[in-house]
Design a protein around this motif. Sequence first.
Motif, PDB file in Angstrom:
ATOM      1  N   GLN A   1     -18.894  -3.801 -32.222  1.00  0.00           N
ATOM      2  CA  GLN A   1     -18.242  -5.108 -32.103  1.00  0.00           C
ATOM      3  C   GLN A   1     -17.148  -5.072 -31.043  1.00  0.00           C
ATOM      4  O   GLN A   1     -16.997  -6.021 -30.261  1.00  0.00           O
ATOM      5  CB  GLN A   1     -17.658  -5.524 -33.449  1.00  0.00           C
ATOM      6  N   GLN A   2     -16.362  -3.980 -31.027  1.00  0.00           N
ATOM      7  CA  GLN A   2     -15.301  -3.878 -30.016  1.00  0.00           C
ATOM      8  C   GLN A   2     -15.894  -3.795 -28.617  1.00  0.00           C
ATOM      9  O   GLN A   2     -15.368  -4.392 -27.674  1.00  0.00           O
ATOM     10  CB  GLN A   2     -14.429  -2.658 -30.299  1.00  0.00           C
ATOM     11  N   LEU A   3     -16.990  -3.061 -28.476  1.00  0.00           N
ATOM     12  CA  LEU A   3     -17.641  -2.928 -27.180  1.00  0.00           C
ATOM     13  C   LEU A   3     -18.170  -4.276 -26.704  1.00  0.00           C
ATOM     14  O   LEU A   3     -17.978  -4.669 -25.540  1.00  0.00           O
ATOM     15  CB  LEU A   3     -18.775  -1.907 -27.266  1.00  0.00           C
ATOM     16  N   ARG A   4     -18.824  -5.006 -27.592  1.00  0.00           N
ATOM     17  CA  ARG A   4     -19.363  -6.311 -27.224  1.00  0.00           C
ATOM     18  C   ARG A   4     -18.248  -7.291 -26.869  1.00  0.00           C
ATOM     19  O   ARG A   4     -18.356  -8.051 -25.898  1.00  0.00           O
ATOM     20  CB  ARG A   4     -20.221  -6.871 -28.360  1.00  0.00           C
ATOM     21  N   ALA A   5     -17.164  -7.263 -27.658  1.00  0.00           N
ATOM     22  CA  ALA A   5     -16.035  -8.155 -27.385  1.00  0.00           C
ATOM     23  C   ALA A   5     -15.442  -7.858 -26.005  1.00  0.00           C
ATOM     24  O   ALA A   5     -15.115  -8.777 -25.241  1.00  0.00           O
ATOM     25  CB  ALA A   5     -14.967  -8.009 -28.468  1.00  0.00           C
ATOM     26  N   PHE A   6     -15.331  -6.562 -25.684  1.00  0.00           N
ATOM     27  CA  PHE A   6     -14.805  -6.186 -24.372  1.00  0.00           C
ATOM     28  C   PHE A   6     -15.718  -6.691 -23.259  1.00  0.00           C
ATOM     29  O   PHE A   6     -15.252  -7.228 -22.255  1.00  0.00           O
ATOM     30  CB  PHE A   6     -14.653  -4.670 -24.270  1.00  0.00           C
ATOM     31  N   ARG A   7     -17.023  -6.524 -23.442  1.00  0.00           N
ATOM     32  CA  ARG A   7     -17.973  -6.954 -22.407  1.00  0.00           C
ATOM     33  C   ARG A   7     -17.865  -8.459 -22.169  1.00  0.00           C
ATOM     34  O   ARG A   7     -17.843  -8.921 -21.018  1.00  0.00           O
ATOM     35  CB  ARG A   7     -19.403  -6.588 -22.826  1.00  0.00           C
TER      36      ARG A   7
ATOM     37  N   GLU B   1     -15.306 -10.507 -22.902  1.00  0.00           N
ATOM     38  CA  GLU B   1     -13.991 -10.936 -22.427  1.00  0.00           C
ATOM     39  C   GLU B   1     -13.690 -10.459 -21.010  1.00  0.00           C
ATOM     40  O   GLU B   1     -12.945 -11.110 -20.280  1.00  0.00           O
ATOM     41  CB  GLU B   1     -12.905 -10.433 -23.375  1.00  0.00           C
ATOM     42  N   SER B   2     -14.267  -9.313 -20.626  1.00  0.00           N
ATOM     43  CA  SER B   2     -13.952  -8.747 -19.308  1.00  0.00           C
ATOM     44  C   SER B   2     -14.631  -9.493 -18.169  1.00  0.00           C
ATOM     45  O   SER B   2     -14.154  -9.465 -17.032  1.00  0.00           O
ATOM     46  CB  SER B   2     -14.367  -7.274 -19.268  1.00  0.00           C
ATOM     47  N   GLY B   3     -15.766 -10.145 -18.482  1.00  0.00           N
ATOM     48  CA  GLY B   3     -16.508 -10.817 -17.426  1.00  0.00           C
ATOM     49  C   GLY B   3     -17.354  -9.863 -16.611  1.00  0.00           C
ATOM     50  O   GLY B   3     -18.031 -10.276 -15.660  1.00  0.00           O
ATOM     51  N   MET B   4     -17.333  -8.584 -16.955  1.00  0.00           N
ATOM     52  CA  MET B   4     -18.141  -7.592 -16.244  1.00  0.00           C
ATOM     53  C   MET B   4     -19.594  -7.677 -16.688  1.00  0.00           C
ATOM     54  O   MET B   4     -19.886  -8.052 -17.825  1.00  0.00           O
ATOM     55  CB  MET B   4     -17.604  -6.175 -16.526  1.00  0.00           C
ATOM     56  N   ARG B   5     -20.510  -7.345 -15.784  1.00  0.00           N
ATOM     57  CA  ARG B   5     -21.920  -7.313 -16.137  1.00  0.00           C
ATOM     58  C   ARG B   5     -22.205  -6.097 -17.020  1.00  0.00           C
ATOM     59  O   ARG B   5     -21.512  -5.085 -16.955  1.00  0.00           O
ATOM     60  CB  ARG B   5     -22.790  -7.252 -14.878  1.00  0.00           C
ATOM     61  N   ALA B   6     -23.239  -6.199 -17.830  1.00  0.00           N
ATOM     62  CA  ALA B   6     -23.600  -5.113 -18.735  1.00  0.00           C
ATOM     63  C   ALA B   6     -23.879  -3.826 -17.981  1.00  0.00           C
ATOM     64  O   ALA B   6     -23.492  -2.729 -18.417  1.00  0.00           O
ATOM     65  CB  ALA B   6     -24.814  -5.508 -19.578  1.00  0.00           C
ATOM     66  N   ASP B   7     -24.537  -3.933 -16.821  1.00  0.00           N
ATOM     67  CA  ASP B   7     -24.857  -2.722 -16.067  1.00  0.00           C
ATOM     68  C   ASP B   7     -23.598  -2.068 -15.485  1.00  0.00           C
ATOM     69  O   ASP B   7     -23.543  -0.844 -15.318  1.00  0.00           O
ATOM     70  CB  ASP B   7     -25.887  -2.996 -14.974  1.00  0.00           C
ATOM     71  N   GLU B   8     -22.548  -2.882 -15.196  1.00  0.00           N
ATOM     72  CA  GLU B   8     -21.293  -2.324 -14.706  1.00  0.00           C
ATOM     73  C   GLU B   8     -20.613  -1.489 -15.800  1.00  0.00           C
ATOM     74  O   GLU B   8     -20.122  -0.381 -15.546  1.00  0.00           O
ATOM     75  CB  GLU B   8     -20.348  -3.442 -14.255  1.00  0.00           C
ATOM     76  N   ILE B   9     -20.565  -2.053 -17.010  1.00  0.00           N
ATOM     77  CA  ILE B   9     -19.945  -1.333 -18.121  1.00  0.00           C
ATOM     78  C   ILE B   9     -20.755  -0.093 -18.464  1.00  0.00           C
ATOM     79  O   ILE B   9     -20.202   0.982 -18.717  1.00  0.00           O
ATOM     80  CB  ILE B   9     -19.814  -2.251 -19.355  1.00  0.00           C
ATOM     81  N   ALA B  10     -22.075  -0.224 -18.449  1.00  0.00           N
ATOM     82  CA  ALA B  10     -22.941   0.929 -18.733  1.00  0.00           C
ATOM     83  C   ALA B  10     -22.684   2.051 -17.731  1.00  0.00           C
ATOM     84  O   ALA B  10     -22.621   3.229 -18.098  1.00  0.00           O
ATOM     85  CB  ALA B  10     -24.406   0.500 -18.697  1.00  0.00           C
TER      86      ALA B  10
END
Length: 293
Positions: free
Chosen positions: A13-19, A21-30
């Motif tokens: 849940q924290q990871l999803r919330a960060f993704r 709220e950050s506006g970053m693409r999933a592949d960037e966070i990955a």
Amino acid sequence: MTAVTMHLGEIGQQLRAFRLESGMRADEIAARLGVSRAALYRYEKGEVIKLDTVQRLAELLNISPLTLLGVGFEYYSSPNKFFQKITQIEDDIEQILQVSDPVCYQVTSPAYDAILLEAHASHSEKELRSASAQPVILAQSKRRALYSQRKPSITSMLPENQVINFLTHGVGAGIPMSETLRHKARQVAVQEIRNIITLIDSVPMGLQFSVIPKHITTTSCIFMRRSELAAVAINPFLCDCAVENSAGVAMITSSPEAVATHQTMLESVWQASLKGQDAIECLKNLVAHHGAV
């Protein structure tokens, strides 16, 4: 095994919330975590995550790995940041047990917020206009709406000494106000306590109040539970405090020992506090002796 699964769900849940709220693409966070995008989505669903990935994720979220795993502690020296976090937690909470404030913010009236905003707007000191000193009420303005939508179970214990101070000085006791506005703030405080009296008398589903006699000393804290996940917040900040006049450190943790200890304490205080008609009579007497006319 249940505890591990519970914390993995919280991490997801924290990871999803960060993704989101950050506006970053999933592949960037990955990429920053050193995993594939498919693995990222699995983590968000609460699947097993490697410890080295936990470390990188903690760095990404700017929290400690222990906090991310649900056994650490988060500290807040700013009331605004603390109440923002509490609002986030209450978004999906099921049970709240608290000794916090002379009222229960979730069931206060809009007049409570209005008087605080009016007081801040009328204050001319330059520092109150800065972003860091925005009214605390704005950091938690969603809490009332969340309660109305979700109706979690709330047990709120009101310390008698805090109720006396609330009635004597009104909403926003630490905020500079004109004499006229202070009297209005005291009238709003009276109305909020009368509203609590009405709620106690009507016994609404899932909402309980009690009054803690002034000879009992308590710690202001909030116990929060969602399914099998529980957390506790130790909080020195009142909902109507002024940023510039508030010094303290709030703490939130899901550490099982801390949660169990505070839950036991709160349940003990509930047993020793005034409930039902006794609480109503106590609050009526306090309004009669300390409330604004």
